[in-house]
Design a protein around this motif. Structure first.
Motif, PDB file in Angstrom:
ATOM      1  N   MET A  33      72.337-114.708  60.292  1.00 13.80           N
ATOM      2  CA  MET A  33      73.680-115.173  59.975  1.00 13.80           C
ATOM      3  C   MET A  33      73.590-115.927  58.662  1.00 13.80           C
ATOM      4  O   MET A  33      72.680-116.748  58.474  1.00 13.80           O
ATOM      5  CB  MET A  33      74.239-116.090  61.053  1.00 13.80           C
ATOM      6  N   ILE A  34      74.515-115.642  57.763  1.00 20.78           N
ATOM      7  CA  ILE A  34      74.534-116.354  56.488  1.00 20.78           C
ATOM      8  C   ILE A  34      75.870-117.070  56.337  1.00 20.78           C
ATOM      9  O   ILE A  34      76.894-116.616  56.841  1.00 20.78           O
ATOM     10  CB  ILE A  34      74.279-115.415  55.287  1.00 20.78           C
ATOM     11  N   ASN A  35      75.822-118.203  55.653  1.00 22.34           N
ATOM     12  CA  ASN A  35      77.017-118.974  55.316  1.00 22.34           C
ATOM     13  C   ASN A  35      77.007-119.195  53.815  1.00 22.34           C
ATOM     14  O   ASN A  35      76.023-119.696  53.267  1.00 22.34           O
ATOM     15  CB  ASN A  35      77.026-120.326  56.032  1.00 22.34           C
ATOM     16  N   VAL A  36      78.106-118.787  53.178  1.00 21.78           N
ATOM     17  CA  VAL A  36      78.286-118.987  51.743  1.00 21.78           C
ATOM     18  C   VAL A  36      79.613-119.690  51.568  1.00 21.78           C
ATOM     19  O   VAL A  36      80.649-119.124  51.893  1.00 21.78           O
ATOM     20  CB  VAL A  36      78.332-117.637  50.986  1.00 21.78           C
ATOM     21  N   ALA A  37      79.559-120.933  51.098  1.00 22.93           N
ATOM     22  CA  ALA A  37      80.774-121.749  50.989  1.00 22.93           C
ATOM     23  C   ALA A  37      81.470-121.749  52.349  1.00 22.93           C
ATOM     24  O   ALA A  37      80.910-122.239  53.308  1.00 22.93           O
ATOM     25  CB  ALA A  37      81.663-121.250  49.864  1.00 22.93           C
ATOM     26  N   ILE A  72      73.005-120.031  49.892  1.00 23.06           N
ATOM     27  CA  ILE A  72      73.473-119.629  51.212  1.00 23.06           C
ATOM     28  C   ILE A  72      72.555-120.251  52.263  1.00 23.06           C
ATOM     29  O   ILE A  72      71.396-120.546  51.971  1.00 23.06           O
ATOM     30  CB  ILE A  72      73.501-118.100  51.376  1.00 23.06           C
ATOM     31  N   SER A  73      73.082-120.466  53.459  1.00 23.75           N
ATOM     32  CA  SER A  73      72.221-120.920  54.560  1.00 23.75           C
ATOM     33  C   SER A  73      71.864-119.702  55.409  1.00 23.75           C
ATOM     34  O   SER A  73      72.639-118.763  55.534  1.00 23.75           O
ATOM     35  CB  SER A  73      72.911-121.992  55.398  1.00 23.75           C
ATOM     36  N   LEU A  74      70.655-119.729  55.980  1.00 25.02           N
ATOM     37  CA  LEU A  74      70.149-118.627  56.787  1.00 25.02           C
ATOM     38  C   LEU A  74      69.885-119.116  58.200  1.00 25.02           C
ATOM     39  O   LEU A  74      69.218-120.135  58.393  1.00 25.02           O
ATOM     40  CB  LEU A  74      68.841-118.091  56.198  1.00 25.02           C
ATOM     41  N   TRP A 106      72.411-119.501  67.386  1.00 27.50           N
ATOM     42  CA  TRP A 106      71.945-119.326  66.012  1.00 27.50           C
ATOM     43  C   TRP A 106      71.279-120.622  65.578  1.00 27.50           C
ATOM     44  O   TRP A 106      71.861-121.692  65.695  1.00 27.50           O
ATOM     45  CB  TRP A 106      73.116-119.011  65.078  1.00 27.50           C
ATOM     46  N   ARG A 107      70.050-120.527  65.062  1.00 24.15           N
ATOM     47  CA  ARG A 107      69.292-121.704  64.616  1.00 24.15           C
ATOM     48  C   ARG A 107      69.055-121.627  63.113  1.00 24.15           C
ATOM     49  O   ARG A 107      68.618-120.597  62.588  1.00 24.15           O
ATOM     50  CB  ARG A 107      67.937-121.773  65.318  1.00 24.15           C
ATOM     51  N   LEU A 108      69.331-122.733  62.433  1.00 27.87           N
ATOM     52  CA  LEU A 108      69.113-122.815  60.994  1.00 27.87           C
ATOM     53  C   LEU A 108      67.620-122.684  60.705  1.00 27.87           C
ATOM     54  O   LEU A 108      66.795-123.389  61.298  1.00 27.87           O
ATOM     55  CB  LEU A 108      69.639-124.146  60.465  1.00 27.87           C
ATOM     56  N   ILE A 109      67.256-121.750  59.809  1.00 26.23           N
ATOM     57  CA  ILE A 109      65.848-121.556  59.472  1.00 26.23           C
ATOM     58  C   ILE A 109      65.549-121.783  57.995  1.00 26.23           C
ATOM     59  O   ILE A 109      64.394-121.888  57.610  1.00 26.23           O
ATOM     60  CB  ILE A 109      65.344-120.153  59.875  1.00 26.23           C
ATOM     61  N   GLY A 110      66.571-121.859  57.162  1.00 25.24           N
ATOM     62  CA  GLY A 110      66.310-122.078  55.744  1.00 25.24           C
ATOM     63  C   GLY A 110      67.550-121.803  54.890  1.00 25.24           C
ATOM     64  O   GLY A 110      68.662-121.718  55.394  1.00 25.24           O
ATOM     65  N   TYR A 111      67.298-121.646  53.590  1.00 21.77           N
ATOM     66  CA  TYR A 111      68.374-121.359  52.662  1.00 21.77           C
ATOM     67  C   TYR A 111      67.906-120.324  51.662  1.00 21.77           C
ATOM     68  O   TYR A 111      66.702-120.012  51.572  1.00 21.77           O
ATOM     69  CB  TYR A 111      68.867-122.626  51.950  1.00 21.77           C
TER      70      TYR A 111
END
Length: 98
Positions: free
Chosen positions: A43-47, A79-81, A89-94
Motif C-alpha cells: 500500500m502506498i500513500n502519496v500526499a 511516498i510511504s510504503l 497494513w504495517r508501515l515498513i518504510g518510505y
C-alpha cells in the motif's frame, strides 16, 4: 486547469528506504522487516492519495510498482510504503518517486 496538476501515473519507479523494524501496536513485538520481493502487494500513500501497487523488478533499493488505482504525483515526491501482515497494513518504510 490543464498543466497545473502533476502527471497521472499507472506505474511508478521508486527508490526504497526500508526501516529496520515494523511499526506495531501496543503489546506487540516489532518484527524485522524483510527485503521487498517481486509480485508483492504494497500500500502506498502519496500526499492524500492511497493506492495498492504490485512490485516488479524488486531490488535492494529500487522497485517498480504497477498501481491498481492511478495516482497524481510529481517525480521526487515521497511516498510511504506499507506491507500487509495478517489482517493489517504495517508501515515498513518510505520511497521517492524516480
Amino acid at each position: 486547469r490543464a498543466g497545473d496538476l502533476p502527471e497521472v501515473h499507472d506505474s511508478i519507479e521508486v527508490d526504497v528506504n526500508l526501516m529496520s523494524h515494523m511499526v506495531t501496536g501496543d503489546g506487540e513485538k516489532p518484527e524485522k522487516i524483510q527485503p521487498l520481493r517481486n509480485n508483492e502487494m504494497l500500500m502506498i500513500n502519496v500526499a492524500t492519495a492511497t493506492s495498492v501497487g504490485v512490485t516488479r523488478n524488486a531490488e535492494k533499493s529500487r522497485t517498480n510498482l504497477d498501481l491498481r488505482l492511478p495516482i497524481c504525483a510529481d517525480k521526487g515526491q515521497r511516498i510511504s510504503l506499507s506491507r500487509r501482515i495478517g489482517s493489517r497494513w504495517r508501515l515498513i518504510g518510505y520511497g521517492t518517486i524516480v
